[in-house]
Every structure is written in C-alpha cells, then in structure tokens.
Design a protein around this motif. Structure first.
Motif, PDB file in Angstrom:
ATOM      1  N   ILE A 138      -2.408   3.502   2.470  1.00 34.36           N
ATOM      2  CA  ILE A 138      -1.950   3.062   1.148  1.00 34.36           C
ATOM      3  C   ILE A 138      -3.143   3.126   0.203  1.00 34.36           C
ATOM      4  CG2 ILE A 138      -0.930   1.199  -0.215  1.00 34.36           C
ATOM      5  CD1 ILE A 138       1.037   2.103   1.829  1.00 34.36           C
ATOM      6  N   LYS A 139      -2.973   3.782  -0.933  1.00 35.16           N
ATOM      7  CA  LYS A 139      -4.068   3.914  -1.894  1.00 35.16           C
ATOM      8  C   LYS A 139      -4.294   2.600  -2.646  1.00 35.16           C
ATOM      9  CE  LYS A 139      -1.995   7.517  -3.649  1.00 35.16           C
ATOM     10  NZ  LYS A 139      -1.639   8.690  -4.479  1.00 35.16           N
ATOM     11  N   ALA A 140      -5.401   2.548  -3.355  1.00 37.20           N
ATOM     12  CA  ALA A 140      -5.756   1.331  -4.090  1.00 37.20           C
ATOM     13  C   ALA A 140      -4.695   0.942  -5.115  1.00 37.20           C
ATOM     14  CB  ALA A 140      -7.114   1.509  -4.777  1.00 37.20           C
ATOM     15  N   ASP A 141      -3.959   1.951  -5.628  1.00 41.11           N
ATOM     16  CA  ASP A 141      -2.923   1.649  -6.625  1.00 41.11           C
ATOM     17  C   ASP A 141      -1.603   1.224  -5.992  1.00 41.11           C
ATOM     18  OD1 ASP A 141      -1.932   4.006  -5.582  1.00 41.11           O
ATOM     19  OD2 ASP A 141      -2.007   5.142  -7.445  1.00 41.11           O
ATOM     20  N   GLY A 142      -1.588   1.095  -4.662  1.00 40.16           N
ATOM     21  CA  GLY A 142      -0.388   0.640  -3.974  1.00 40.16           C
ATOM     22  C   GLY A 142       0.550   1.739  -3.520  1.00 40.16           C
ATOM     23  N   MET A 143       0.259   2.986  -3.882  1.00 44.65           N
ATOM     24  CA  MET A 143       1.126   4.091  -3.502  1.00 44.65           C
ATOM     25  C   MET A 143       0.739   4.624  -2.121  1.00 44.65           C
ATOM     26  SD  MET A 143       3.219   4.216  -5.961  1.00 44.65           S
ATOM     27  CE  MET A 143       4.090   5.755  -5.651  1.00 44.65           C
ATOM     28  N   PRO A 144       1.712   4.966  -1.314  1.00 45.17           N
ATOM     29  CA  PRO A 144       1.414   5.484   0.026  1.00 45.17           C
ATOM     30  C   PRO A 144       0.857   6.898  -0.045  1.00 45.17           C
ATOM     31  CG  PRO A 144       3.751   5.690  -0.400  1.00 45.17           C
ATOM     32  CD  PRO A 144       3.168   4.929  -1.568  1.00 45.17           C
ATOM     33  N   VAL A 145      -0.009   7.231   0.884  1.00 37.55           N
ATOM     34  CA  VAL A 145      -0.480   8.604   1.033  1.00 37.55           C
ATOM     35  C   VAL A 145       0.637   9.420   1.680  1.00 37.55           C
ATOM     36  CG1 VAL A 145      -2.154  10.058   2.260  1.00 37.55           C
ATOM     37  CG2 VAL A 145      -2.891   7.942   1.150  1.00 37.55           C
ATOM     38  N   TYR A 146       0.708  10.697   1.340  1.00 39.10           N
ATOM     39  CA  TYR A 146       1.754  11.579   1.857  1.00 39.10           C
ATOM     40  C   TYR A 146       1.909  11.457   3.370  1.00 39.10           C
ATOM     41  CZ  TYR A 146       3.319  15.862   4.136  1.00 39.10           C
ATOM     42  OH  TYR A 146       3.914  16.740   4.994  1.00 39.10           O
ATOM     43  N   VAL A 151       5.549  10.092   7.803  1.00 40.41           N
ATOM     44  CA  VAL A 151       5.785   9.637   9.177  1.00 40.41           C
ATOM     45  C   VAL A 151       6.753   8.461   9.197  1.00 40.41           C
ATOM     46  CG1 VAL A 151       4.714   8.551  11.195  1.00 40.41           C
ATOM     47  CG2 VAL A 151       3.605  10.506  10.090  1.00 40.41           C
ATOM     48  N   VAL A 152       6.553   7.485   8.313  1.00 40.44           N
ATOM     49  CA  VAL A 152       7.452   6.325   8.271  1.00 40.44           C
ATOM     50  C   VAL A 152       8.882   6.771   7.986  1.00 40.44           C
ATOM     51  CG1 VAL A 152       7.992   4.169   7.070  1.00 40.44           C
ATOM     52  CG2 VAL A 152       5.618   4.721   7.622  1.00 40.44           C
TER      53      VAL A 152
END
Length: 294
Positions: A138-146, A151-152
């Motif tokens: 999860i990036k610092a801005d709260g968005m998940p990495v691709y 996978v989820v």
C-alpha cells in the motif's frame, strides 16, 4: 474431465484498448467458456492521476464489439477497504510492516516456484527474491500497488488461470510472494509471446495497436478474433482445414487440440485483411442463401 477455469481480463482505463489486451481477453474468454468456467472483467483503476472515464467506455465498447461477454465486472477503486483489510491482517501476522512514510511493505517476502502452462515449472532466482522481498503493498497515499491489488482480487474472485503477456513474467514472481504470505494457492499461468511490429514490440502508441480503429474502419469482428487467435496459439494439426477458425470452432479446439506459445508473434496487416475478406464473403453468402430460402 476438463478443469473449470475462472479467468479474467484486467485493463487499465488510461488510454486506448490495444491489440495485446484484446488478444489476452480472447484467450482468457476461450479458456473460461471452453471449460464451463467463469470470465471476469476487472477495471484496474487505482492510478488516480491517469484514469479516464472515456477509457472505461472504450473498454466496454471493445469487449462488446468482439462479443466477449463476462460473468462479473468490478472496479478496483471500489475495493480499497478490502485491500487495506488484507494488508492490516498481514501486519498483525508479522508479514508486513508500516513504513516511515505510512505505506505498507512486505516483510521478508520470498518468491516461490510456479507453473506456466507453456513453459513448465518456473523457479525463482536471486533477482526474483530481491524484487519480492520488501515490496510495497500500500502506497503512502493509501492506494494499493498493482501487484498487491491484483493478487487480492484474483484470490477473492477464485481466479485459477491467468493468461497474459510474457512481459508479466517477472511480475509473477513478485505475486508469488504475496500468495505465499496470504497462504493462498497460486493459479496456473500462461505467458504469451509479445506481438511484434516491424521487428519491435508493439506499443500502445503505435497507430496499429488501437482496437477501435479497426472497428471504425469496418473490419469484421469475427475476422479480428481469428487473427488474434493465431497471435500466440496454434492447433495441434495446422493444415488447410485450419485456415479459418471462427469463435465456435475455437471453443472446441483451444484447450484440447492446440497450444499457446511464448514465442513472439508478428503483426501482419495483410493477414488481417485476408481474414476480413473471407469472413465478409462467408457472411454475404449466408445472407444471400437465407434470403433465397425465405
């Protein structure tokens, strides 16, 4: 009995729907439909800076033009709470940590071996372990990495076969570490060879890459599907009887009587034009016959 495959296509709404995506969509659709499984359309729209609603419309128009129906559709942007929930569980289990910038990072992740239906068992090397270990979830801005979101989503959707381009080969080792951390079985994978134009990898920026340009030029959609099929798949018996493989025939051949390929596939404008003429001729003849019978 043939295994039932749940597959997906996951385009990003950041530009044109290109030929490589169309090929991937068709192959995944064929695997799902031929096995009595499910085909999912996922919109990978977590890149907030580049997302474009017009591109979502283009994705839907292209899928409709090709006749590739789906059993489920969702956007990753609607699942942000789910990605955070899974990441928090990894933190509680000691498999991830919160970084100084507030992002979430995998802790001591190791890549695992996985099976490619084209290339067989793929074992990780030191570089693969380096990529997997400490990867951002999860990036610092709260968005998940691709890699994490994908996978989820695949686990939650029950995806058990992923067909995609060989340029994702390294990504699969990254993903293997996430599957292991989540104690989830990995799907089967098949990595197709790149589509080449003038000796180079076809790019989204190439004029020939945009699928809608062929629809707007009047290309028959069934001709396009036949063309795409031969860009990375071939029948076990490739003779004159296989000159035309329409959608219905492809469904009977794709899994049982042919195989996908990891070698590069050359884009041939003349071949597409030939398919287009043949399909239009066949349809015109069928329409004329139906009119005479009426």
């Amino acid at each position: 009995m043939t295994k039932r495959f749940t597959t997906r296509i996951a385009p990003s709404p950041t530009g044109d729907f290109h030929l490589g995506t169309a090929r991937t969509a068709y192959f995944n659709w064929l695997a799902a439909r031929a096995s009595g499984g499910r085909f999912i359309l996922r919109i990978d729209d977590t890149d907030l800076a580049r997302n474009n609603e017009d591109s979502v419309r283009v994705i839907l128009e292209c899928m409709d033009w090709l006749g590739l129906d789906h059993d489920d559709m969702f956007r990753q942007s609607d699942r942000l709470a789910r990605y955070r929930e899974v990441a928090d569980a990894l933190i509680r289990d000691g498999k991830a940590i919160i970084a100084e910038n507030g992002g979430i990072v995998m802790r001591n992740g190791l890549a695992a071996s996985w099976t490619d239906l084209i290339g067989g068992t793929q074992a990780p090397g030191p570089k693969n372990h380096d990529l997997a270990s400490g990867q951002v979830l999860i990036k610092a801005d709260g968005m998940p990495v691709y890699h994490f979101a994908s996978v989820v989503d695949d686990i939650d959707s029950g995806v058990n076969l992923v067909i995609r381009g060989i340029d994702h080969h390294t990504n699969t080792f990254r993903h293997s570490a996430i599957y292991c951390a989540l104690d989830a079985p990995m799907p089967d994978f098949a990595h197709l060879g790149l589509i080449m134009l003038d000796g180079k990898k076809m790019s989204k920026r190439d004029d020939a890459a945009s699928l809608l340009s062929y629809r707007d030029a009047g290309v028959d959609p069934d001709a396009m599907l036949n063309f795409l099929l031969r860009l990375g798949w071939g029948p076990a018996r490739d003779d004159k009887s296989m000159a035309i493989i329409d959608r219905d025939r492809a469904l009977t051949l794709f899994l049982a009587e042919g195989r996908m390929r990891s070698s590069p596939a050359g884009f041939d404008t003349a071949k597409l034009a030939s398919f287009d003429r043949k399909y239009k001729s066949r349809k015109a003849a069928a329409a004329a016959s139906a009119e005479l019978s009426a």
